[in-house]
Motif scaffolding. Structure first.
Motif, PDB file in Angstrom:
ATOM      1  N   GLY A  52      -1.448   8.862   8.741  1.00  0.00           N
ATOM      2  CA  GLY A  52      -0.788   8.011   8.138  1.00  0.00           C
ATOM      3  C   GLY A  52      -1.443   6.684   8.609  1.00  0.00           C
ATOM      4  N   CYS A  53      -1.230   5.523   7.986  1.00  0.00           N
ATOM      5  CA  CYS A  53      -1.710   4.350   8.334  1.00  0.00           C
ATOM      6  C   CYS A  53      -0.603   2.959   8.020  1.00  0.00           C
ATOM      7  CB  CYS A  53      -3.010   4.107   7.569  1.00  0.00           C
ATOM      8  SG  CYS A  53      -3.767   2.455   7.876  1.00  0.00           S
ATOM      9  N   THR A  54      -0.662   2.238   8.907  1.00  0.00           N
ATOM     10  CA  THR A  54       0.419   1.226   8.658  1.00  0.00           C
ATOM     11  C   THR A  54      -0.410  -0.300   8.863  1.00  0.00           C
ATOM     12  OG1 THR A  54       0.875   1.247  11.348  1.00  0.00           O
ATOM     13  CG2 THR A  54       2.137   2.304   9.611  1.00  0.00           C
ATOM     14  N   ILE A  55      -1.844  -0.098   8.669  1.00  0.00           N
ATOM     15  CA  ILE A  55      -2.395  -1.425   9.004  1.00  0.00           C
ATOM     16  C   ILE A  55      -1.735  -2.517   8.211  1.00  0.00           C
ATOM     17  CG2 ILE A  55      -4.498  -2.754   8.330  1.00  0.00           C
ATOM     18  CD1 ILE A  55      -6.197  -0.805   9.492  1.00  0.00           C
ATOM     19  N   CYS A  56      -1.291  -2.108   7.047  1.00  0.00           N
ATOM     20  CA  CYS A  56      -0.859  -3.276   5.973  1.00  0.00           C
ATOM     21  C   CYS A  56       0.506  -3.705   6.170  1.00  0.00           C
ATOM     22  CB  CYS A  56      -1.075  -3.091   4.548  1.00  0.00           C
ATOM     23  SG  CYS A  56      -2.752  -2.741   4.143  1.00  0.00           S
ATOM     24  N   LYS A  57       1.073  -3.189   7.255  1.00  0.00           N
ATOM     25  CA  LYS A  57       2.496  -3.792   7.651  1.00  0.00           C
ATOM     26  C   LYS A  57       2.632  -5.351   7.789  1.00  0.00           C
ATOM     27  CE  LYS A  57       5.299  -0.062  10.109  1.00  0.00           C
ATOM     28  NZ  LYS A  57       6.177  -0.245   9.340  1.00  0.00           N
ATOM     29  N   ASN A  81       7.567  -2.507   5.446  1.00  0.00           N
ATOM     30  CA  ASN A  81       7.880  -1.108   5.564  1.00  0.00           C
ATOM     31  C   ASN A  81       6.964  -0.194   4.921  1.00  0.00           C
ATOM     32  OD1 ASN A  81      10.316  -2.190   6.429  1.00  0.00           O
ATOM     33  ND2 ASN A  81      11.156  -2.449   4.171  1.00  0.00           N
ATOM     34  N   HIS A  82       5.795  -0.595   4.686  1.00  0.00           N
ATOM     35  CA  HIS A  82       4.639   0.338   4.157  1.00  0.00           C
ATOM     36  C   HIS A  82       3.941   1.302   4.938  1.00  0.00           C
ATOM     37  CE1 HIS A  82       1.369   1.458   1.687  1.00  0.00           C
ATOM     38  NE2 HIS A  82       0.527   1.011   2.483  1.00  0.00           N
ATOM     39  N   VAL A  83       3.827   2.403   4.362  1.00  0.00           N
ATOM     40  CA  VAL A  83       3.308   3.541   5.233  1.00  0.00           C
ATOM     41  C   VAL A  83       2.489   4.052   4.206  1.00  0.00           C
ATOM     42  CG1 VAL A  83       3.367   5.504   6.841  1.00  0.00           C
ATOM     43  CG2 VAL A  83       5.191   3.888   6.778  1.00  0.00           C
ATOM     44  N   CYS A  84       1.083   4.360   4.286  1.00  0.00           N
ATOM     45  CA  CYS A  84       0.197   5.258   3.511  1.00  0.00           C
ATOM     46  C   CYS A  84       0.191   6.637   4.224  1.00  0.00           C
ATOM     47  CB  CYS A  84      -1.049   4.725   3.666  1.00  0.00           C
ATOM     48  SG  CYS A  84      -1.596   3.454   2.255  1.00  0.00           S
ATOM     49  N   ALA A  85       0.006   7.633   3.434  1.00  0.00           N
ATOM     50  CA  ALA A  85      -0.252   8.938   3.854  1.00  0.00           C
ATOM     51  C   ALA A  85      -1.569   9.434   3.311  1.00  0.00           C
ATOM     52  CB  ALA A  85       1.195   9.961   3.209  1.00  0.00           C
ATOM     53  N   ILE A 137      -7.178   9.854  -0.968  1.00  0.00           N
ATOM     54  CA  ILE A 137      -7.789   8.661  -0.411  1.00  0.00           C
ATOM     55  C   ILE A 137      -6.470   7.675  -0.633  1.00  0.00           C
ATOM     56  CG2 ILE A 137      -9.671   7.216  -0.619  1.00  0.00           C
ATOM     57  CD1 ILE A 137     -10.780   9.922  -0.112  1.00  0.00           C
ATOM     58  N   PRO A 138      -6.464   6.833   0.484  1.00  0.00           N
ATOM     59  CA  PRO A 138      -5.381   5.705   0.121  1.00  0.00           C
ATOM     60  C   PRO A 138      -5.957   4.941  -0.796  1.00  0.00           C
ATOM     61  CG  PRO A 138      -6.478   5.533   2.344  1.00  0.00           C
ATOM     62  CD  PRO A 138      -6.924   6.683   1.722  1.00  0.00           C
ATOM     63  N   TYR A 139      -5.007   3.990  -1.457  1.00  0.00           N
ATOM     64  CA  TYR A 139      -5.249   3.369  -2.650  1.00  0.00           C
ATOM     65  C   TYR A 139      -6.154   2.087  -2.457  1.00  0.00           C
ATOM     66  CZ  TYR A 139      -0.685   1.511  -1.291  1.00  0.00           C
ATOM     67  OH  TYR A 139       0.108   0.749  -0.779  1.00  0.00           O
ATOM     68  N   CYS A 140      -6.303   1.581  -1.013  1.00  0.00           N
ATOM     69  CA  CYS A 140      -7.086   0.712  -0.879  1.00  0.00           C
ATOM     70  C   CYS A 140      -8.489   1.165  -0.775  1.00  0.00           C
ATOM     71  CB  CYS A 140      -6.965   0.100   0.619  1.00  0.00           C
ATOM     72  SG  CYS A 140      -7.090   1.258   1.845  1.00  0.00           S
ATOM     73  N   GLY A 141      -8.729   2.329  -0.867  1.00  0.00           N
ATOM     74  CA  GLY A 141      -9.977   3.103  -1.153  1.00  0.00           C
ATOM     75  C   GLY A 141     -10.898   3.018   0.180  1.00  0.00           C
ATOM     76  N   ILE A 142     -10.399   2.411   1.407  1.00  0.00           N
ATOM     77  CA  ILE A 142     -11.259   2.320   2.709  1.00  0.00           C
ATOM     78  C   ILE A 142     -11.719   3.369   3.402  1.00  0.00           C
ATOM     79  CG2 ILE A 142     -10.870  -0.242   2.355  1.00  0.00           C
ATOM     80  CD1 ILE A 142      -9.518   0.026   5.044  1.00  0.00           C
ATOM     81  N   LEU A 143     -10.710   4.357   3.442  1.00  0.00           N
ATOM     82  CA  LEU A 143     -11.077   5.409   4.432  1.00  0.00           C
ATOM     83  C   LEU A 143     -10.531   6.867   3.467  1.00  0.00           C
ATOM     84  CD1 LEU A 143      -9.038   5.693   7.670  1.00  0.00           C
ATOM     85  CD2 LEU A 143      -8.236   4.576   5.663  1.00  0.00           C
ATOM     86  N   SER A 144     -11.018   7.861   4.029  1.00  0.00           N
ATOM     87  CA  SER A 144     -10.600   9.299   3.796  1.00  0.00           C
ATOM     88  C   SER A 144     -10.092   9.854   4.644  1.00  0.00           C
ATOM     89  CB  SER A 144     -11.888   9.912   3.225  1.00  0.00           C
ATOM     90  OG  SER A 144     -12.638  10.216   4.283  1.00  0.00           O
ATOM     91  N   ASN A 188       3.663   0.914  -1.950  1.00  0.00           N
ATOM     92  CA  ASN A 188       2.537  -0.021  -2.124  1.00  0.00           C
ATOM     93  C   ASN A 188       2.447  -1.259  -1.472  1.00  0.00           C
ATOM     94  OD1 ASN A 188       1.659   1.861  -4.581  1.00  0.00           O
ATOM     95  ND2 ASN A 188       3.535   0.635  -5.476  1.00  0.00           N
ATOM     96  N   CYS A 189       1.323  -1.454  -0.650  1.00  0.00           N
ATOM     97  CA  CYS A 189       1.420  -2.753   0.208  1.00  0.00           C
ATOM     98  C   CYS A 189       0.962  -3.973  -0.769  1.00  0.00           C
ATOM     99  CB  CYS A 189       0.586  -2.648   1.323  1.00  0.00           C
ATOM    100  SG  CYS A 189      -1.092  -1.977   1.045  1.00  0.00           S
ATOM    101  N   GLY A 190      -0.241  -3.794  -1.310  1.00  0.00           N
ATOM    102  CA  GLY A 190      -0.662  -4.868  -2.165  1.00  0.00           C
ATOM    103  C   GLY A 190      -2.270  -4.584  -2.488  1.00  0.00           C
ATOM    104  N   CYS A 191      -3.120  -3.859  -1.553  1.00  0.00           N
ATOM    105  CA  CYS A 191      -4.178  -4.055  -1.509  1.00  0.00           C
ATOM    106  C   CYS A 191      -4.894  -2.721  -2.552  1.00  0.00           C
ATOM    107  CB  CYS A 191      -4.941  -4.122  -0.217  1.00  0.00           C
ATOM    108  SG  CYS A 191      -4.263  -2.892   0.838  1.00  0.00           S
ATOM    109  N   PHE A 192      -4.229  -2.410  -3.356  1.00  0.00           N
ATOM    110  CA  PHE A 192      -4.729  -1.170  -4.288  1.00  0.00           C
ATOM    111  C   PHE A 192      -5.828  -1.351  -5.043  1.00  0.00           C
ATOM    112  CE2 PHE A 192      -0.420  -2.488  -4.911  1.00  0.00           C
ATOM    113  CZ  PHE A 192      -0.611  -3.231  -6.101  1.00  0.00           C
TER     114      PHE A 192
HETATM  115  S1  SF4 Z   1      -3.753   0.542   1.833  1.00  0.00           S
HETATM  116 FE1  SF4 Z   1      -5.262   1.220   3.446  1.00  0.00          FE
HETATM  117  S2  SF4 Z   1      -5.284  -0.123   5.037  1.00  0.00           S
HETATM  118 FE2  SF4 Z   1      -3.285  -0.542   4.053  1.00  0.00          FE
HETATM  119  S3  SF4 Z   1      -1.916   1.042   5.383  1.00  0.00           S
HETATM  120 FE3  SF4 Z   1      -2.787   2.066   3.242  1.00  0.00          FE
HETATM  121  S4  SF4 Z   1      -4.467   3.194   4.088  1.00  0.00           S
HETATM  122 FE4  SF4 Z   1      -4.118   1.455   5.704  1.00  0.00          FE
END
Ligand code: SF4
Length: 478
Positions: A245-250, A255-259, A265-272, A334-338
């Motif tokens: 999980g990733c919560t950088i965009c909190k 309340n955002h959590v990525c799985a 690949i999360p929608y920001c595309g920055i990591l697999s 969705n946080c916003g950086c998709f």
């Molecule tokens: S959008 Fe990217 S940086 Fe933001 S919480 Fe998800 S994986 Fe992390």
């Protein structure tokens, strides 16, 4: 002032302790694309002096900024160029292939352009370190992004493969492309001590340098190289017991959590998945955390007990369940950086796709920018889901909604870019803006083309629109 070999006037700017010299980067070094000559800068490489010369540039979280158009000295990539530019960081295994601290600049520097200049760009970074492998690439990339976000007068949106950068007029005379690299070089070497060498190449493709004609073949080749590297370490969801999980965009969406799963690949595309795994290994107390899968409730929707528990805990108890492979029912927040988004089109009971660089109107009657604003913020928006270009390449892409059989509309250039991942039998049946953006016409288009949605999801040849629950709400039948 003096004239460089490439014709720009250099004003003898003091650039910390960089040593400036001219260098030719010729077709002989780059056999497929002829690159104009440029200049080289040597950054400090002594660990005690990595930050020398940066005293006049603000650094740190307080400098995270948006640079308005009226305030920009230069804009690189972004919507004006349909995001056709790139930043690529590559892990190089041979130390002799990386010259530590060298920055090659092809094109004008920040202070050498007219205020308000916009150009496509390429930023290439080579990294070497004992023990640094392809699995570590995304981790290093992420550290680089952290370094950049804290530079005074520097704005970055989008992703590495679809960037949008601006540099403010306020830092002209203080910030240069070499200094941007110096911050990255110093930061990455500080937080990832295994990194021994970093070399940089900036191509600022103003018309004199070659514009998009120069960048596009480099972009294509770079993306192919990255794909090959990713495939070399690829896994399947079934191969693992733990997702991440990733919560950088909190900070943007509390309340955002990525799985993150091997296929998603999360929608920001920055990591697999590999990038997330390495991040946890190197930074166990950070924003990325292990998410045990638990029991699989539904393999098509991507519903897992362990994921739901983790999301509930990390979302301030606001999100009770998520279906990782669905945009329609209980999607991830969705946080916003998709990079892009999937959106439900009720008139056809289908899903449209759009990407940030598409600046036209979607069948929802709004542009991507407005859509992105509507679905950002960390709520669970049934019917809407952020997507990354790489997630579209996965066999689990929106599997719970019917996968490509439910996709009815997408921008033409996105469709072309994804052509090899769209099943052949559906490809011609997905409309683009060149066919229509009107939902009524879209319905006729789908019927006429015999889109699989007509057979599989419509009743008696007519769509059955779903009544989507409000953001954060529940479906009545569950
Ligand atoms: S959008 Fe990217 S940086 Fe933001 S919480 Fe998800 S994986 Fe992390």
């Amino acid at each position: 002032m003096f004239a460089c070999a490439n014709g720009w006037l250099c004003r003898g700017l003091t650039v910390g302790q960089h040593v400036q010299k001219e260098v030719k980067v010729s077709a002989a070094e780059d056999t497929e694309v002829k690159i104009p000559p440029g200049r080289e800068f040597q950054l400090p490489t002594d660990p005690d002096h990595l930050w020398d010369g940066l005293q006049d540039v603000g650094l740190g979280i307080r400098w995270v900024a948006e640079v308005k158009k009226a305030d920009m000295q230069i804009e690189l990539s972004g919507p004006k160029w349909e995001y056709k530019s790139y930043t690529i960081l590559e892990v190089i295994e041979d130390p002799n292939q990386v010259r530590d601290g060298i920055v090659t600049l092809i094109g004008p520097d920040i202070h050498e352009v007219e205020p308000g200049t916009s150009a496509p760009s390429a930023w290439e970074i080579k990294v070497y370190g004992p023990g640094i492998t392809q699995r570590h690439r995304e981790y290093v990339e992420r550290q680089m992004a952290m370094a950049l976000h804290g530079i005074e007068g520097y704005m970055a949106f989008g992703s590495f493969q679809a960037p949008w950068m601006r540099i403010s007029k306020a830092v002209v005379g203080r910030l240069t492309f070499a200094k941007l690299c110096q911050v990255v070089h110093a930061y990455v070497k500080t937080v990832v001590p295994q990194v021994e060498k970093m070399e940089f190449r900036w191509i600022v493709a103003t018309p004199e340098v070659g514009g998009l004609d120069l960048i596009l073949p480099l972009y294509k080749r770079g993306i192919e190289r990255l794909k090959a590297q990713e495939q070399s370490v690829a896994l399947e969801d079934e191969d693992v017991d733990i997702f991440y999980g990733c919560t950088i965009c909190k900070s943007l969406a509390p309340n955002h959590v990525c799985a993150i799963t091997p296929s998603q690949i999360p929608y920001c595309g920055i990591l697999s998945y590999n990038g997330a795994q390495v991040t946890v290994e190197l930074d166990p107390e950070g924003y990325i955390f292990p998410m045990p899968k638990g029991e699989c409730r539904d393999p098509d929707l991507g519903s897992y007990t362990g994921v739901d528990e983790a999301v509930y805990e990390r979302s301030n108890h606001q999100v009770k369940r998520v279906n990782i492979f669905s945009a329609i029912r209980y999607p991830t927040t969705n946080c916003g950086c998709f990079e892009g988004a999937a959106f439900y089109i009720p008139e056809v009971d289908g899903l449209g796709l759009a990407i940030r660089r598409y600046i036209g109107v979607t069948p929802l009657g709004i542009k991507f920018s407005r859509l992105a604003g509507m679905i950002s913020g960390g709520s669970q928006n049934h019917g809407y889901k952020g997507i990354s270009l790489r997630s579209m390449q996965s066999k689990t892409f929106l599997k719970g909604d019917g996968g490509w059989n439910r996709i009815v509309w997408m921008p033409a250039d996105m469709k072309q870019e994804m052509a090899e991942y769209i099943p052949e039998e559906v490809y011609d049946k997905i409309a683009t803006e060149q066919d229509t953006i009107d939902p009524g016409e879209l319905r006729e288009f789908l019927k006429q083309k015999g889109h699989p949605i007509v057979e599989r999801f419509w009743k008696n040849g007519e769509p059955q629109p779903l009544n989507l629950p409000p953001p954060g709400g529940d479906w009545p039948d569950e």
